[in-house]
Design a protein around this motif. Sequence first.
Motif, short mmCIF file in Angstrom:
data_model
loop_
_atom_site.label_atom_id
_atom_site.label_comp_id
_atom_site.label_asym_id
_atom_site.label_seq_id
_atom_site.Cartn_x
_atom_site.Cartn_y
_atom_site.Cartn_z
N MET A 12 -8.09 -6.96 -4.89
CA MET A 12 -8.19 -6.69 -6.33
C MET A 12 -9.63 -6.88 -6.82
N LEU A 13 -10.27 -7.96 -6.38
CA LEU A 13 -11.65 -8.22 -6.79
C LEU A 13 -12.59 -7.13 -6.30
N GLY A 14 -12.36 -6.62 -5.11
CA GLY A 14 -13.17 -5.52 -4.59
C GLY A 14 -12.99 -4.25 -5.41
N LEU A 15 -11.76 -3.96 -5.80
CA LEU A 15 -11.51 -2.79 -6.64
C LEU A 15 -12.22 -2.93 -7.98
N ALA A 16 -12.15 -4.12 -8.56
CA ALA A 16 -12.83 -4.36 -9.84
C ALA A 16 -14.34 -4.20 -9.69
N ALA A 87 -5.38 -8.06 8.81
CA ALA A 87 -5.90 -7.08 7.87
C ALA A 87 -4.75 -6.50 7.07
N LEU A 88 -5.04 -6.11 5.83
CA LEU A 88 -4.02 -5.45 5.01
C LEU A 88 -3.63 -4.11 5.64
N SER A 89 -2.35 -3.80 5.61
CA SER A 89 -1.89 -2.50 6.10
C SER A 89 -2.28 -1.42 5.10
N GLU A 90 -2.30 -0.20 5.54
CA GLU A 90 -2.62 0.92 4.64
C GLU A 90 -1.62 1.00 3.48
N PRO A 91 -0.30 0.84 3.73
CA PRO A 91 0.64 0.84 2.60
C PRO A 91 0.38 -0.31 1.61
N ALA A 92 0.02 -1.48 2.12
CA ALA A 92 -0.28 -2.60 1.23
C ALA A 92 -1.53 -2.30 0.39
N ILE A 93 -2.55 -1.74 1.02
CA ILE A 93 -3.77 -1.37 0.29
C ILE A 93 -3.45 -0.36 -0.81
N ALA A 94 -2.64 0.63 -0.48
CA ALA A 94 -2.27 1.66 -1.46
C ALA A 94 -1.49 1.04 -2.62
N LEU A 95 -0.58 0.13 -2.32
CA LEU A 95 0.19 -0.53 -3.38
C LEU A 95 -0.73 -1.35 -4.28
N ILE A 96 -1.60 -2.14 -3.69
CA ILE A 96 -2.52 -2.97 -4.47
C ILE A 96 -3.40 -2.09 -5.36
N GLN A 97 -3.88 -1.00 -4.81
CA GLN A 97 -4.71 -0.09 -5.61
C GLN A 97 -3.91 0.51 -6.76
N SER A 98 -2.69 0.90 -6.51
CA SER A 98 -1.84 1.45 -7.57
C SER A 98 -1.58 0.42 -8.66
N VAL A 99 -1.28 -0.81 -8.27
CA VAL A 99 -1.05 -1.87 -9.26
C VAL A 99 -2.33 -2.11 -10.05
N TYR A 100 -3.46 -2.14 -9.37
CA TYR A 100 -4.73 -2.36 -10.08
C TYR A 100 -4.97 -1.24 -11.11
N GLU A 101 -4.80 -0.01 -10.68
CA GLU A 101 -5.03 1.13 -11.58
C GLU A 101 -4.07 1.11 -12.77
N THR A 102 -2.84 0.70 -12.54
CA THR A 102 -1.83 0.68 -13.60
C THR A 102 -2.04 -0.47 -14.59
N TYR A 103 -2.43 -1.64 -14.09
CA TYR A 103 -2.45 -2.84 -14.92
C TYR A 103 -3.82 -3.39 -15.28
N SER A 104 -4.88 -2.87 -14.69
CA SER A 104 -6.20 -3.47 -14.93
C SER A 104 -6.69 -3.30 -16.36
#
Length: 156
Positions: A12-16, A87-104
């Motif tokens: 999440m911090l990296g996305l931010a 390491a985070l799996s690709e599905p986990a990365i995609a989920l985290i990115q989606s949550v970040y985009e939706t809620y940030s």
Amino acid sequence: MPYSAAKIANQMLGLARDKGEEITPLKLLKLVYIAHGWSFPYLHEPLLAEPAQAWQYGPVVPSLYRAVSKFRAGPITEFVPDTDPQALSEPAIALIQSVYETYSGYSGTQLSNMTHMPNTPWSEAWNSHGKNAIIPNDRIAAHYQNLLETRGQPAA
């Protein structure tokens, strides 16, 4: 899976950082919990390796709280120490990115309010077992599955 709260927080911090945005501890705590919640209907397993607890301002993963509390209400300026070797799996990365985009776009306070409304896993744990009660994953899973089915889109 599942992963340390620090690993999810650092994603999440990296996305931010990539978007030039700042995250406070309160906001990060809620984003990590929300990602964990959405992992059940989308990934069919928990994202977090450790339980969330019902704290006064909503659900909290204690290890993550301890790691970011030094920033108080200010922005987090460094990544969280993480000893989880996987390491985070690709599905986990995609989920985290989606949550970040939706809620940030929400503040930490707004996310806190969302996650501890009546009839949420937080409110049930808080009202049944009190301060610092563990919020059961089966209750989190049922709540987020219900949100998906009734609203068709993410909500906390």
